[in-house]
Design a protein around this motif. Sequence first.
Motif, PDB file in Angstrom:
ATOM      1  N   SER A   1     -33.815  69.713  24.440  1.00 32.92           N
ATOM      2  CA  SER A   1     -34.775  70.600  25.108  1.00 32.92           C
ATOM      3  C   SER A   1     -34.079  71.516  26.097  1.00 32.92           C
ATOM      4  N   ARG A   2     -34.512  72.751  26.100  1.00 32.11           N
ATOM      5  CA  ARG A   2     -33.934  73.702  27.060  1.00 32.11           C
ATOM      6  C   ARG A   2     -34.254  73.272  28.486  1.00 32.11           C
ATOM      7  N   PRO A   3     -33.420  73.688  29.461  1.00 30.32           N
ATOM      8  CA  PRO A   3     -33.649  73.265  30.846  1.00 30.32           C
ATOM      9  C   PRO A   3     -34.885  73.927  31.464  1.00 30.32           C
ATOM     10  N   ALA A   4     -35.586  73.179  32.327  1.00 24.97           N
ATOM     11  CA  ALA A   4     -36.689  73.763  33.103  1.00 24.97           C
ATOM     12  C   ALA A   4     -36.275  73.775  34.572  1.00 24.97           C
ATOM     13  N   LEU A   5     -35.864  72.611  35.085  1.00 26.31           N
ATOM     14  CA  LEU A   5     -35.508  72.526  36.509  1.00 26.31           C
ATOM     15  C   LEU A   5     -34.095  73.037  36.793  1.00 26.31           C
TER      16      LEU A   5
ATOM     17  N   MET B   1     -43.382  78.084  24.613  1.00 28.27           N
ATOM     18  CA  MET B   1     -43.541  78.065  26.087  1.00 28.27           C
ATOM     19  C   MET B   1     -42.509  78.949  26.785  1.00 28.27           C
ATOM     20  N   LYS B   2     -41.534  79.448  26.058  1.00 24.99           N
ATOM     21  CA  LYS B   2     -40.563  80.367  26.659  1.00 24.99           C
ATOM     22  C   LYS B   2     -41.258  81.583  27.197  1.00 24.99           C
TER      23      LYS B   2
ATOM     24  N   ASN C   1     -41.612  74.100  22.764  1.00 22.14           N
ATOM     25  CA  ASN C   1     -40.576  74.711  23.612  1.00 22.14           C
ATOM     26  C   ASN C   1     -40.345  76.168  23.246  1.00 22.14           C
TER      27      ASN C   1
ATOM     28  N   HIS D   1     -41.245  80.320  30.257  1.00 14.13           N
ATOM     29  CA  HIS D   1     -41.698  79.536  31.406  1.00 14.13           C
ATOM     30  C   HIS D   1     -40.809  78.318  31.628  1.00 14.13           C
ATOM     31  N   ALA D   2     -40.714  77.886  32.892  1.00 10.77           N
ATOM     32  CA  ALA D   2     -39.845  76.760  33.257  1.00 10.77           C
ATOM     33  C   ALA D   2     -40.561  75.437  32.987  1.00 10.77           C
ATOM     34  N   VAL D   3     -41.010  75.295  31.752  1.00  4.58           N
ATOM     35  CA  VAL D   3     -41.710  74.101  31.279  1.00  4.58           C
ATOM     36  C   VAL D   3     -41.057  73.720  29.957  1.00  4.58           C
ATOM     37  N   THR D   4     -40.669  72.456  29.812  1.00  7.39           N
ATOM     38  CA  THR D   4     -39.975  72.064  28.584  1.00  7.39           C
ATOM     39  C   THR D   4     -40.391  70.662  28.154  1.00  7.39           C
TER      40      THR D   4
ATOM     41  N   GLU E   1     -40.814  68.216  31.368  1.00  8.35           N
ATOM     42  CA  GLU E   1     -40.120  68.580  32.624  1.00  8.35           C
ATOM     43  C   GLU E   1     -40.604  69.968  33.013  1.00  8.35           C
ATOM     44  N   TYR E   2     -40.916  70.169  34.297  1.00 11.46           N
ATOM     45  CA  TYR E   2     -41.227  71.527  34.725  1.00 11.46           C
ATOM     46  C   TYR E   2     -40.869  71.795  36.164  1.00 11.46           C
ATOM     47  N   ASP E   3     -40.633  73.088  36.418  1.00 15.80           N
ATOM     48  CA  ASP E   3     -40.409  73.580  37.772  1.00 15.80           C
ATOM     49  C   ASP E   3     -41.746  74.163  38.225  1.00 15.80           C
TER      50      ASP E   3
ATOM     51  N   ILE F   1     -32.422  75.604  35.148  1.00 15.62           N
ATOM     52  CA  ILE F   1     -32.110  76.922  34.586  1.00 15.62           C
ATOM     53  C   ILE F   1     -31.067  77.602  35.481  1.00 15.62           C
TER      54      ILE F   1
ATOM     55  N   ARG G   1     -28.750  67.979  25.789  1.00 19.35           N
ATOM     56  CA  ARG G   1     -29.985  67.467  25.190  1.00 19.35           C
ATOM     57  C   ARG G   1     -30.597  68.569  24.336  1.00 19.35           C
TER      58      ARG G   1
END
Lengths: 259, 259
Positions: free
Chosen positions: B128-132, A91-92, A88, A94-97, A13-15, B134, B126
């Motif tokens: 995994s930390r949130p991406a979209l 990658m912190k 994860n 960043h809005a990628v998980t 998942e990413y923004d 946050i 869940r």
Amino acid sequence: MNFTIQRWAVKIEYDGTGLVGWQRQDNGLSVQQILEEAACKLCNGQFKIASITAGRTDAGVHALGQVAHLDFPAHIPLTAKKIRDGLNYYMKPHAVTILQSGLVDAEWNARFSAIKRKYIYVILNRQSRPALDINHVWHVRKKLNVDAMNEAAQTLLGSHDFTSFRATACQAKSPIRILDKFNVYQIDDKIYFETQARSFLHHQVRNMVGTLKMIGDGYWPIKQAYAILQGRDRKLAGIKAPATGLFLKEITYPDDPFQ
Amino acid sequence: MNFTIQRWAVKIEYDGTGLVGWQRQDNGLSVQQILEEAACKLCNGQFKIASITAGRTDAGVHALGQVAHLDFPAHIPLTAKKIRDGLNYYMKPHAVTILQSGLVDAEWNARFSAIKRKYIYVILNRQSRPALDINHVWHVRKKLNVDAMNEAAQTLLGSHDFTSFRATACQAKSPIRILDKFNVYQIDDKIYFETQARSFLHHQVRNMVGTLKMIGDGYWPIKQAYAILQGRDRKLAGIKAPATGLFLKEITYPDDPFQ
């Protein structure tokens, strides 16, 4: 140095806000770079890890369920949990998980094994600019006719030459694609465009949505969508809908790599 | 200078991230300051415009349908459209937007005329930390039991002394509140807590959600929620759920001020 590899699939998942898209570029940060650098750190920086993705999203486009594969040296002890949590961690912020990960065969390929790709496009259809959904919608003020857009969308289903909805820079060999699904529906002040195909041409979803929007706001009649399709000329179609409203929702494989 | 006033109600959406909350503070930017400064600009900077709100949300809390009223000098020519579009223009680029506006009587009061307030709290449940999402969810890794939380939530319905779920700084005269609705349900990896009352005590929603979460993760049995309520002691309850997951959803009035 020779070594055997282990191939891992990851669901991501990413923004896309502020990123240059999936693919590495010289002019900014990409999802691929964020992911591959994290994978390298997971190997204590000793190996460069390359990734292949199912859908190379453009700058500003988001993903709810992107899939990629990564080849790790087999002698590094990894588990699905370690891949997910380790990537994860690195990658912190960043809005990628990573949502899921799974070990796959060496012949499995995130791009070529995929049999369906599903995208969602979101229009915020109201007068007031977005506050909570900034960068996650296309803000259209004029009231759109959802039924007209949905009816026009159905005329694009099936196997067609989608040249009219294809980016001029598109590298695909053939402009023929089979559109399985294209549903347009509204919930509150948002209009959703849900579309599925084995694969899409470059910018195809955004170009189709841009054309439907011009039908929704009354600029074109419903039948214009099919006329544009038949014209096989990019200049006939509507504007390209902005990246902000597009979400890569789901990639389907013959067998779920994350089971 | 004496002049008659016109009172306007506004419905507001905002992203509370980075703001100090609704109320003006010395230590940062508030929704109230953003709104009132825009209102002043709408009067060419000639008048200070004060606002009263239905719910003074805390720092980081969001709103989908906050309501406030603003008193403008009656000689300034304003319409509902001009209020909405003018305020939105001057509030740029802040993540605060007016959804609707309407002229109301001078006796009408955004805070005191309100008969129902509805909040939604969102947990992303869940690994995994949130991406979209946050800043728009409370991220809880441990799998929560939604049925147990919903069952416990029902035991809090009705008229009670909510001292156990009240912030120590709460200024309300009485700790008695009537909870109309408290539903807990899951959609995909998000758990929604939807609650409604005529009014809530300070931090009441976040403290109730924090307690339900401790029931959902098995730390407490279902009956603990009611036992905590009956204990009338803040120290008995669970942690305060973080601001990021809270959305002021809707304010109800005897007559819709935006019709």
